[in-house]
Scaffold this motif. Structure first.
Motif, PDB file in Angstrom:
ATOM      1  N   PRO A  34       7.557   5.292   0.091  1.00  0.00           N
ATOM      2  CA  PRO A  34       7.222   6.568  -0.555  1.00  0.00           C
ATOM      3  C   PRO A  34       6.088   6.472  -1.580  1.00  0.00           C
ATOM      4  O   PRO A  34       5.440   7.465  -1.860  1.00  0.00           O
ATOM      5  CB  PRO A  34       8.524   6.985  -1.242  1.00  0.00           C
ATOM      6  N   TYR A  35       5.817   5.290  -2.136  1.00  0.00           N
ATOM      7  CA  TYR A  35       4.772   5.162  -3.147  1.00  0.00           C
ATOM      8  C   TYR A  35       3.415   4.798  -2.541  1.00  0.00           C
ATOM      9  O   TYR A  35       2.435   4.679  -3.248  1.00  0.00           O
ATOM     10  CB  TYR A  35       5.145   4.108  -4.188  1.00  0.00           C
ATOM     11  N   ARG A  36       3.342   4.600  -1.244  1.00  0.00           N
ATOM     12  CA  ARG A  36       2.101   4.145  -0.615  1.00  0.00           C
ATOM     13  C   ARG A  36       0.954   5.134  -0.820  1.00  0.00           C
ATOM     14  O   ARG A  36      -0.186   4.737  -1.037  1.00  0.00           O
ATOM     15  CB  ARG A  36       2.312   3.908   0.876  1.00  0.00           C
ATOM     16  N   ASN A  37       1.214   6.424  -0.762  1.00  0.00           N
ATOM     17  CA  ASN A  37       0.153   7.430  -0.887  1.00  0.00           C
ATOM     18  C   ASN A  37       0.134   8.085  -2.260  1.00  0.00           C
ATOM     19  O   ASN A  37      -0.457   9.149  -2.414  1.00  0.00           O
ATOM     20  CB  ASN A  37       0.320   8.502   0.196  1.00  0.00           C
TER      21      ASN A  37
ATOM     22  N   LYS B  19      -1.300   4.615  -8.339  1.00  0.00           N
ATOM     23  CA  LYS B  19      -2.282   3.557  -8.111  1.00  0.00           C
ATOM     24  C   LYS B  19      -3.316   3.510  -9.234  1.00  0.00           C
ATOM     25  O   LYS B  19      -3.704   2.434  -9.695  1.00  0.00           O
ATOM     26  CB  LYS B  19      -2.977   3.764  -6.766  1.00  0.00           C
ATOM     27  N   ILE B  20      -3.769   4.676  -9.684  1.00  0.00           N
ATOM     28  CA  ILE B  20      -4.747   4.723 -10.777  1.00  0.00           C
ATOM     29  C   ILE B  20      -4.125   4.190 -12.058  1.00  0.00           C
ATOM     30  O   ILE B  20      -4.747   3.427 -12.798  1.00  0.00           O
ATOM     31  CB  ILE B  20      -5.275   6.159 -10.954  1.00  0.00           C
ATOM     32  N   PHE B  21      -2.867   4.569 -12.333  1.00  0.00           N
ATOM     33  CA  PHE B  21      -2.178   4.091 -13.524  1.00  0.00           C
ATOM     34  C   PHE B  21      -2.050   2.565 -13.502  1.00  0.00           C
ATOM     35  O   PHE B  21      -2.324   1.890 -14.504  1.00  0.00           O
ATOM     36  CB  PHE B  21      -0.792   4.738 -13.622  1.00  0.00           C
ATOM     37  N   ILE B  22      -1.677   2.004 -12.375  1.00  0.00           N
ATOM     38  CA  ILE B  22      -1.526   0.549 -12.272  1.00  0.00           C
ATOM     39  C   ILE B  22      -2.878  -0.138 -12.440  1.00  0.00           C
ATOM     40  O   ILE B  22      -2.975  -1.187 -13.090  1.00  0.00           O
ATOM     41  CB  ILE B  22      -0.859   0.175 -10.928  1.00  0.00           C
TER      42      ILE B  22
END
Length: 56
Positions: free
Chosen positions: A17-20, A25-28
């Motif tokens: 569920p976190y792939r998209n 992704k920007i936060f990480i």
């Protein structure tokens, strides 16, 4: 041969569920950059004789 047929017959894995999740992704990415950049700035400030967390 039997092993290959068994692998092909399995259902594909579900998409995580976190792939998209673009925001995550920007936060990480920002967090990773901060973890590596801030310590370098702190060390440079200490070498220059300034307090460690005075960046500006």
């Amino acid at each position: 041969m039997e092993e290959q047929e068994r692998i092909e017959s399995q259902e594909p894995m579900e998409e995580h569920p976190y792939r998209n999740n673009k925001g995550l992704k920007i936060f990480i990415l920002v967090l990773t950059i901060a973890v590596f950049v801030i310590p370098v700035l702190v060390v440079l400030n200490m070498i220059k004789g300034r307090p460690p967390f005075v960046f500006f």
